[in-house]
Design a protein around this motif. Sequence first.
Motif, PDB file in Angstrom:
ATOM      1  N   ASP A   1       0.339  -8.864   1.987  1.00 39.25           N
ATOM      2  CA  ASP A   1       1.486  -7.984   2.222  1.00 39.25           C
ATOM      3  C   ASP A   1       1.111  -7.002   3.331  1.00 39.25           C
ATOM      4  O   ASP A   1       0.374  -6.041   3.097  1.00 39.25           O
ATOM      5  CB  ASP A   1       1.853  -7.242   0.937  1.00 39.25           C
TER       6      ASP A   1
ATOM      7  N   SER B   1       6.359  -4.690  -0.636  1.00 41.01           N
ATOM      8  CA  SER B   1       7.346  -5.165   0.337  1.00 41.01           C
ATOM      9  C   SER B   1       8.358  -6.127  -0.270  1.00 41.01           C
ATOM     10  O   SER B   1       9.394  -6.384   0.332  1.00 41.01           O
ATOM     11  CB  SER B   1       6.645  -5.829   1.521  1.00 41.01           C
ATOM     12  N   ARG B   2       8.055  -6.695  -1.415  1.00 41.90           N
ATOM     13  CA  ARG B   2       8.973  -7.640  -2.051  1.00 41.90           C
ATOM     14  C   ARG B   2       8.881  -7.459  -3.548  1.00 41.90           C
ATOM     15  O   ARG B   2       7.834  -7.164  -4.099  1.00 41.90           O
ATOM     16  CB  ARG B   2       8.629  -9.068  -1.649  1.00 41.90           C
TER      17      ARG B   2
END
Length: 338
Positions: free
Chosen positions: A102, A75-76
Motif C-alpha cells: 500500500d 488506502s482500501r
Amino acid sequence: MLRFGRVAKLHHGVLRCSLSLSSPSSKSCSAIQVLYLSRHGAPRPAHYYSTLPPAPDISIQYKYGRPVLSLPLPSRSELCQFSLRPMLMTVTDFLSDIQREDPGVTIAAVLNTDGEKVCSTTSIDIVLNKDFQLLINSTTYRIHSPGRGSHEHATSIDDMKTVVHMLHSALNLPEHQLLRQTQLLRRLDTLKQELGPMEKVRAQVARRAESQSMRVEWAGLAFLSLQGAFLGYLTWFVFAWDVMEPVTYFITYATSMGFLAYYILTKQELLYPDAKDRQYLHFFHKRAAMEHFDTHRYNILRDQLATVESDLKRLRNPIQLQLPVDHIQPINQSPPIN
C-alpha cells in the motif's frame, strides 16, 4: 434577559470550538472542549469527550505452518494477509512489505505493549514472542501473538528444521565427508613427515635425561648410605654416643632446613616421584638445547596431530557425527587419572 445572554454565550462558545476543529488549518483533535458558565458567572472545569474509536485488535493465525497477519490497509477497505517468516525476516522487512503493498502508508512502526519503538533490525521471531502494537499512519493496531507456547508453531518449526537437516545431509553430507577426509589425511601425512625427525631426536634426548635423573637418584642413595656408615663408625669406634648425639641432631636439623629450602624454591612438597620428574625435565630441556631441539614447535605439532586424528575418528563413525570432539571417547578406554 440575563439568562438568555448566558445561553447565547454558551452557544457561541460551542459554535466557535466546532468551527476551530473543522477548519483545515487546525490540527486533528481527538476531543471537544465545552466551556460553560456557572450560576454566578464563574467558569467551570472543561470536559473532554473522545471522538476516535478504540484501536482494533488483530490476532496472528498460523496457516500451513507459517504465521499470517490479516491487516486492513488505509488506502482500501479490505484485509490483506501478510505471511511472516520468523527466522528470515526482520522488522524492516515486514514494514517494507506493508509499504510496498500500500503506497499510501507513510508512517509504519512496530511498538511494544508499552508504546516503545522496536529496533528495525530485530528479528520477527523475537517480536512474535509476545503481543505488540503496529502503527500505520495515525492508527495503532494491537496485535495478539500466540507466542512460543503455540503447539502448531513449535511443531511446524521443528518439522521444518528436521526436513531441512535431512535434505542437507542427504544431498551434501557424503560429498563433504569425502572431501574433508581427504584434507585431513593429507594434513595427517604432512604432520607425520614433519614429526618423524623430531621424534628421533626427542627419543635420544629423553633417554639421556632419564639416565641422568637415575644417576642423581643412585647418587642420593649412595650419599645416605655412606653418611649412615660414617656416623656408625664414629659412634662405635671413635667417639661415644654422648659425643655423637648432638652431631646427629644437627645433621637432622640441617636436612629439615634443606627440605624447607626445596619448598621455597620450587613451591612443591619434596616427594620422590615429583622430585624425579623435576630432575628429568631439567635434564631434558638442558639436553634439548644442546641438540637444538625445538620443544615448543614439537608440542604444537603434537597437538595438531591429536586434533586431526580425533576429526578423522568422527568422520569415520556416522553415529558420532553430530557430537562435539570433547564428548567422544572410546567405550573401552578408562577415564584419565588425575
